[in-house]
Write a protein that holds these residues in place. Structure first.
Motif, PDB file in Angstrom:
ATOM      1  N   ASN A  61      14.120  34.618 109.031  1.00 23.39           N
ATOM      2  CA  ASN A  61      13.693  33.473 109.858  1.00 23.39           C
ATOM      3  C   ASN A  61      14.183  32.175 109.219  1.00 23.39           C
ATOM      4  OD1 ASN A  61      11.579  32.579 107.877  1.00 23.39           O
ATOM      5  ND2 ASN A  61      10.739  34.580 108.405  1.00 23.39           N
ATOM      6  N   GLY A  62      13.990  31.081 109.925  1.00 24.39           N
ATOM      7  CA  GLY A  62      14.491  29.787 109.445  1.00 24.39           C
ATOM      8  C   GLY A  62      13.673  29.199 108.311  1.00 24.39           C
ATOM      9  N   THR A  63      12.464  29.718 108.104  1.00 19.36           N
ATOM     10  CA  THR A  63      11.645  29.255 106.976  1.00 19.36           C
ATOM     11  C   THR A  63      12.179  29.868 105.684  1.00 19.36           C
ATOM     12  OG1 THR A  63       9.752  29.195 108.473  1.00 19.36           O
ATOM     13  CG2 THR A  63       9.276  29.090 106.125  1.00 19.36           C
ATOM     14  N   THR A  87       8.566  16.255 110.561  1.00 14.88           N
ATOM     15  CA  THR A  87       9.297  17.506 110.749  1.00 14.88           C
ATOM     16  C   THR A  87       8.286  18.629 110.950  1.00 14.88           C
ATOM     17  OG1 THR A  87      10.894  19.051 109.733  1.00 14.88           O
ATOM     18  CG2 THR A  87       9.419  17.909 108.232  1.00 14.88           C
ATOM     19  N   PHE A  88       8.808  19.826 111.186  1.00 15.48           N
ATOM     20  CA  PHE A  88       7.968  21.013 111.307  1.00 15.48           C
ATOM     21  C   PHE A  88       7.491  21.431 109.907  1.00 15.48           C
ATOM     22  CE2 PHE A  88       7.753  25.760 111.858  1.00 15.48           C
ATOM     23  CZ  PHE A  88       6.631  25.753 112.673  1.00 15.48           C
ATOM     24  N   ALA A  90       7.496  24.032 108.207  1.00 15.93           N
ATOM     25  CA  ALA A  90       8.346  24.893 107.377  1.00 15.93           C
ATOM     26  C   ALA A  90       9.184  24.105 106.377  1.00 15.93           C
ATOM     27  CB  ALA A  90       9.268  25.725 108.274  1.00 15.93           C
ATOM     28  N   VAL A 140      16.497  16.955 107.437  1.00 18.88           N
ATOM     29  CA  VAL A 140      16.275  17.740 108.660  1.00 18.88           C
ATOM     30  C   VAL A 140      17.128  17.154 109.791  1.00 18.88           C
ATOM     31  CG1 VAL A 140      14.528  18.493 110.328  1.00 18.88           C
ATOM     32  CG2 VAL A 140      13.920  18.245 107.910  1.00 18.88           C
ATOM     33  N   ASP A 166      18.379  21.129 106.616  1.00 21.70           N
ATOM     34  CA  ASP A 166      17.489  22.003 107.400  1.00 21.70           C
ATOM     35  C   ASP A 166      17.943  21.839 108.853  1.00 21.70           C
ATOM     36  OD1 ASP A 166      15.575  23.197 108.940  1.00 21.70           O
ATOM     37  OD2 ASP A 166      13.859  22.231 108.003  1.00 21.70           O
ATOM     38  N   ALA A 168      17.649  23.909 111.264  1.00 19.23           N
ATOM     39  CA  ALA A 168      16.932  24.864 112.122  1.00 19.23           C
ATOM     40  C   ALA A 168      17.107  24.503 113.597  1.00 19.23           C
ATOM     41  CB  ALA A 168      15.448  24.882 111.769  1.00 19.23           C
ATOM     42  N   GLN A 169      17.080  23.216 113.881  1.00 17.61           N
ATOM     43  CA  GLN A 169      17.169  22.773 115.278  1.00 17.61           C
ATOM     44  C   GLN A 169      18.596  22.385 115.660  1.00 17.61           C
ATOM     45  OE1 GLN A 169      14.243  19.656 115.951  1.00 17.61           O
ATOM     46  NE2 GLN A 169      12.649  20.794 114.892  1.00 17.61           N
ATOM     47  N   SER A 190      17.479  28.341 111.978  1.00 14.21           N
ATOM     48  CA  SER A 190      16.450  29.182 112.597  1.00 14.21           C
ATOM     49  C   SER A 190      17.002  29.691 113.925  1.00 14.21           C
ATOM     50  CB  SER A 190      15.190  28.369 112.869  1.00 14.21           C
ATOM     51  OG  SER A 190      14.347  29.076 113.767  1.00 14.21           O
ATOM     52  N   LYS A 195      15.136  28.009 119.989  1.00  7.30           N
ATOM     53  CA  LYS A 195      16.161  27.156 119.363  1.00  7.30           C
ATOM     54  C   LYS A 195      17.453  27.218 120.190  1.00  7.30           C
ATOM     55  CE  LYS A 195      14.003  25.804 115.556  1.00  7.30           C
ATOM     56  NZ  LYS A 195      12.614  25.643 116.013  1.00  7.30           N
TER      57      LYS A 195
HETATM   58  C1  LIG Z   1      12.945  21.726 111.322  1.00  7.37           C
HETATM   59  C2  LIG Z   1      12.566  23.169 111.203  1.00  7.37           C
HETATM   60  N1  LIG Z   1      12.678  23.781 110.014  1.00  7.37           N
HETATM   61  C3  LIG Z   1      12.371  25.083 109.861  1.00  7.37           C
HETATM   62  C4  LIG Z   1      11.922  25.838 110.911  1.00  7.37           C
HETATM   63  C5  LIG Z   1      11.506  27.261 110.650  1.00  7.37           C
HETATM   64  O1  LIG Z   1      12.168  28.196 111.407  1.00  7.37           O
HETATM   65  P1  LIG Z   1      11.489  29.628 111.746  1.00  7.37           P
HETATM   66  O2  LIG Z   1      10.439  29.376 112.783  1.00  7.37           O
HETATM   67  O3  LIG Z   1      12.627  30.439 112.236  1.00  7.37           O
HETATM   68  O4  LIG Z   1      10.915  30.145 110.477  1.00  7.37           O
HETATM   69  C6  LIG Z   1      11.806  25.264 112.175  1.00  7.37           C
HETATM   70  C7  LIG Z   1      11.355  26.079 113.325  1.00  7.37           C
HETATM   71  O5  LIG Z   1      10.708  25.665 114.221  1.00  7.37           O
HETATM   72  C8  LIG Z   1      12.129  23.883 112.332  1.00  7.37           C
HETATM   73  O6  LIG Z   1      12.020  23.279 113.518  1.00  7.37           O
END
Ligand SMILES: Cc1ncc(COP(=O)(O)O)c(C=O)c1O
Length: 380
Positions: A61-63, A87-88, A90, A140, A166, A168-169, A190, A195
């Motif tokens: 996963n993206g985390t 940010t999210f 993660a 990010v 990061d 992810a987006q 991610s 996404k």
């Molecule tokens: C900025 C950001 N970083 C990390 C993640 C983590 O990704 P994942 O949900 O695949 O673990 C997300 C996911 O929403 C994200 O938006």
């Protein structure tokens, strides 16, 4: 009550792909190599090819994609890692998981991405205090637009810090045609289903340029394994990618370049039709966003959202509360000048429907709902 249009429409994408995804999944089922199978290797190669730089390591996963390079660099207790608060979870949670300390940085009011001035102030603060060792920056690419990598990389180099994008987006976003990895040490992705490039479950990847870092990350990904099976060189995690997800992603990656253009076309229509009514997003010259979200700003957000919902338009808020204001993150340091932009925009941002298959009629429905809201506000 008007029917709601979709916020994103994965069904329409699957229909457009015309059986490719189903065939890819069936092939994996027939072959039975469910974990780290041949599609995983092929996906890693194609991701690096798409980015035009580096090597890709897939993960769960993206985390984990952010956690893995932090672990590979040995970042841990006593270390400071700089991250935006807007940010999210993660982006910051992985820092805490390594035992290091997140230091929250403000964002730019136009792009919502990490403010280089706030970052410099935060690094100086940590160095002056002398309690933590600055080690890395996690920038990010919020809502799909790349952060200001040329300047962030200069700051990272001058303080000998690692720089993570990061992304992810924003996988697929570029600055002057180049991936953020051109400036960053690692770019993390991610493939969460919503996404821009989404799997049908959890999936992620890290792209890096350095072969030694790649080798260490590969070991971290599978329990810290060494050269032999059941021989361990370090403490790792289990973050393998499922072959079925890789096969789905390969099918989607084959049309991803076109989809970024389709998203851009939706963004252009939105900007042309509502740019004079609300604060629409600005993508900087030379930057390409992947438009993970189309985020505007309005003053009375609750009234705006309920007006749009009444006109069949769903909205979402990313993010209503900045990370540093959540209880588990409240004790960590913030940049010395504070996080004024972050705290202000958390009250005004709202995201509108955005996906590559969005029909003109849906774009029209969103824009006319925004127009009737603006007229109502002007009349009050
Ligand atoms: C900025 C950001 N970083 C990390 C993640 C983590 O990704 P994942 O949900 O695949 O673990 C997300 C996911 O929403 C994200 O938006």
């Amino acid at each position: 009550m008007t029917d709601m249009i979709p916020f994103i429409d994965l069904k329409a994408q699957r229909t457009r792909l015309n059986g490719k995804i189903e065939a890819a999944v069936m092939k994996v089922l027939d072959e039975g190599r469910y974990i780290l199978g041949p599609e995983v290797i092929e996906l890693e190669e194609k991701l690096a090819e798409f980015a035009g730089i580096g090597r890709a390591l897939s993960c769960a996963n993206g985390t984990d994609a952010i956690l893995i390079p932090l672990m590979a660099w040995g970042i841990g207790p006593g270390d400071a890692v700089f991250v935006p608060s807007f940010t999210f979870a993660a982006s910051a949670e992985v820092i805490v998981l390594t035992g290091a300390t997140p230091v929250f940085v403000d964002v730019d009011p136009v792009t919502y991405n990490m403010s280089p001035d706030s970052l410099s102030g935060a690094i100086d603060m940590v160095k002056t205090e002398g309690k933590l060792t600055p080690r890395a920056i996690i920038a990010v690419d919020l809502f799909g637009q790349p952060a200001n990598y040329p300047v962030l990389a200069e700051i990272a180099n001058s303080h000998d810090l690692k720089l993570i994008s990061d992304c992810a987006q924003g996988f697929g976003c570029t600055l002057d045609g180049k991936s953020p990895l051109h400036w960053a040490d690692a770019l993390t992705i991610s493939f969460y289903p919503a996404k821009p490039l989404g799997a049908y479950g959890d999936a992620g990847a890290v792209l890096v340029k350095d072969d030694n870092l790649y080798a260490t990350m590969k070991s971290v990904r599978v329990h810290g394994e060494g050269h032999e099976r059941y021989e361990y060189a370090r403490i790792g995690i289990n973050s393998r990618l499922d072959t079925i997800q890789a096969a789905i992603l390969l099918a989607k990656l084959s049309v991803f370049g076109d989809e970024i253009e389709m998203r851009q076309a939706v963004a252009d229509k939105y900007a042309a039709k509502m740019g004079n009514m609300v604060k629409t997003p600005k993508v900087l010259d030379g930057y390409q966003s992947t438009w993970a979200q189309y985020t505007i700003e309005v003053n009375d957000r609750d009234a705006f959202r309920s007006h749009l919902a009444g006109h069949g338009v769903p909205t979402a808020v990313y993010y209503p509360i900045p990370l540093h204001l959540h209880e588990p993150y409240a004790s960590y340091p913030i940049a010395p000048e504070g996080l004024a932009v972050t705290e202000a925009i958390a009250h005004t941002v709202v995201s509108l429907p955005m996906h590559p298959d969005m029909p003109d009629a849906d774009v029209e429905q969103v824009c006319s709902a925004v127009a009737t809201y603006s007229q109502k506000v002007l009349a009050e």
